[in-house]
Design an enzyme around this catalytic site. Structure first.
Site, PDB file in Angstrom:
ATOM      1  CB  SER A 230      -9.587   0.083   0.656  1.00 44.54           C
ATOM      2  OG  SER A 230      -9.258   0.694  -0.548  1.00 44.54           O
TER       3      SER A 230
ATOM      4  CG  ASP B  72      -2.283   0.631   0.914  1.00 45.74           C
ATOM      5  OD1 ASP B  72      -2.316   1.873   0.866  1.00 45.74           O
ATOM      6  OD2 ASP B  72      -3.285  -0.078   0.728  1.00 45.74           O
TER       7      ASP B  72
ATOM      8  CG  HIS C 233      -5.448   3.693   1.236  1.00 42.75           C
ATOM      9  ND1 HIS C 233      -4.996   2.440   0.882  1.00 42.75           N
ATOM     10  CD2 HIS C 233      -6.779   3.694   0.989  1.00 42.75           C
ATOM     11  CE1 HIS C 233      -6.010   1.714   0.441  1.00 42.75           C
ATOM     12  NE2 HIS C 233      -7.103   2.454   0.503  1.00 42.75           N
TER      13      HIS C 233
END
Length: 504
Positions: free
Chosen positions: A449, A228, A278
């Site tokens: 996600s 990520d 994120h």
């Protein structure tokens, strides 16, 4: 997976001829007079958009040499070449003549470009049969595609979405869309339950019987790799306090493969730290400790964790982001301790080097979970995104709370989806509480996600309960413990997983 795409206006129609590869190395190379001029960005994007809008997957291999060359010209003249003796010959360690093939292709490029090899070779992958080169002539592209040593020829830095596709506001909205953002939220008391020693269990976990599964397995002994945007250096629960509370005896490692530079020859990464937010959320959802600080716990709270900063944000557009993801997959593939890989990022069409990286990790027994796609209503027409659509990946998306299956407001669905996770409340629309970017803060994240990271955590619970199992045995057990097994739903795959059933 967050995609804030704006559907392109169909400005002009393009008629293109897809060049077939001739196996003869000696065939004369010539450019069709009707295709000698480069296509504009608008023309290229119109073709891509037409294909995506018709619910088809976009692959550069199906495009003309003119279009590939034109796209390369728009992206620093960079082209990725995947080579091999066959379509499945991607692993250098299993390809004894890989160096000879590479040298032969570089000689071919040198011939048609009129340059020395040192002036055309940008990089050569250490583990995969691929290299990045600089090409300026369409004749070179045609000659390469005629070679029987070529698996694919793709533009390496063409940006379909461009700088205007995603606004700064949309890029930074993590609370509503699981994109970048450092913000925190005060959690609604209805969205969590406090358990010993003072951890908050997200409401969504109860939809999958995860708290009950903890009586059987907590993920101990299993290592999850998260590809990520990295992990926050400001969240100690994903650092020095990774073993806080009831989480003990486990490790967290952090790596960086993303190069923050516009220059393709730059190779120095900017480290493992998350500069987006994120990646921190995804790592927390999968394996945050069962802490005593009043913060949300992760699914596999006793699993080991390895995180990679592989990209700047969730949209894998651009040379260094795609390289970073490829390198993260090979790095985790080469790590014998890693069982599970979770990636909540992707792209709207295939990227050869990432595909090779996924295949490489898969060939080494890794169980790979990828996000099915998250975006606004403008782009949900794209369907399941890459690399989640690959057969080597397990595709996950999010659904709303309740027994009647409805996709989350921003989630993609389709026949490539394997599992779903409840991540949006039926009333109010709140998503899943997670430990946030900064110490002592929480936030909400949603979309495919967090669904992907949650599923990776459930897989760790199953594998920890059955440490001698193979990847396929773990995956089969997860399917058998899901809503629609044995017949997949056309939009939701096997559906929601019952974690308790999966560990029994």
């Amino acid at each position: 997976m967050t995609f804030k795409l704006f559907r392109l206006v169909l400005v002009t129609a393009i008629v293109f001829t897809s060049c077939s590869r001739d196996e003869s190395e000696n065939q004369t190379v010539s450019v069709n007079p009707l295709q000698k001029d480069p296509l504009t960005t608008t023309q290229i994007n119109t073709t891509i958009n037409q294909i995506l809008s018709s619910n088809k997957q976009f692959h550069w291999s199906e495009m003309s040499s003119q279009m590939i060359w034109s796209a390369a010209l728009q992206g620093q003249n960079l082209i990725t070449i995947g080579f091999g003796n066959s379509e499945t010959d991607f692993d250098r360690s299993k390809s004894s003549n890989n160096q000879k093939m590479q040298e032969e292709l570089l000689q071919l490029i040198s011939k048609y470009e009129g340059k020395e090899i040192k002036d055309v070779l940008v990089s050569s992958d250490a583990y995969l049969n691929l290299m990045d080169v600089v090409i300026t002539k369409q004749e070179t592209v045609i000659a390469l595609r005629q070679s029987n040593l070529i698996r694919y020829v793709e533009p390496a830095d063409y940006r379909f979405l461009g700088d205007k596709a995603i606004s700064p506001v949309e890029r930074s909205s993590s609370s509503t869309s699981s994109g970048c953002g450092f913000e925190a939220s005060t959690l609604n008391t209805a969205d969590f339950t406090t358990v010993t020693p003072n951890a908050r269990v997200p409401w969504a976990f109860y939809q999958h019987n995860i708290p009950s599964a903890w009586n059987v397995s907590t993920g101990r002994g299993i290592t999850i790799g998260v590809i990520d945007t990295g992990t926050s250096p400001n969240q100690t629960l994903l650092g020095s306090s990774f073993n806080n509370g009831l989480s003990t005896g486990r490790t967290i490692q952090k790596f960086g493969t993303f190069v923050d530079s516009i220059w393709p020859w730059s190779s120095t990464t900017d480290g493992p730290s998350d500069l987006c937010g994120h990646g921190t959320s995804m790592a927390a959802a999968a394996a945050a400790p069962r802490n005593d600080k009043g913060l949300p716990v992760g699914v596999a709270y006793n699993a080991n964790l390895i995180t990679y900063r592989a990209a700047e944000n969730v949209l894998l557009e651009g040379y260094h982001e795609q390289n970073g993801v490829k390198d993260a997959f090979t790095g985790l593939g080469n790590n014998p301790n890693v069982k599970i890989i979770s990636m909540s990022m992707g792209y709207i069409f295939s990227v050869g080097k990432i595909s090779d990286g996924v295949k490489y990790a898969h060939s080494r027994g890794k169980l790979i979970f990828c996000a099915g796609g998250t975006s606004t209503t403008f782009t949900t027409f794209v369907g399941v995104i890459f690399p989640a659509w690959m057969p080597e990946a397990v595709a996950v998306t999010g659904v709303k709370e309740g027994t009647t299956y409805q996709k989350c407001d921003v989630c993609h669905t389709g026949d490539k989806i394997d599992f779903t996770i409840a991540m949006q409340r039926a009333t109010g629309g709140n998503t899943v509480p997670v430990t946030s970017y900064y110490d002592n803060q929480s936030d909400y994240v949603g979309g495919s996600s967090v669904a992907t990271a949650t599923t990776a955590g459930i897989a760790a619970l199953v594998w920890a309960k059955n440490p001698t199992w193979t990847r396929d045995q773990v995956l089969t057990k997860m399917k058998q413990s899901s809503r629609y097994y044995p017949t997949k739903n056309p939009d939701f795959g096997h559906g929601n997983i019952d974690a308790l059933k999966a560990v029994q």
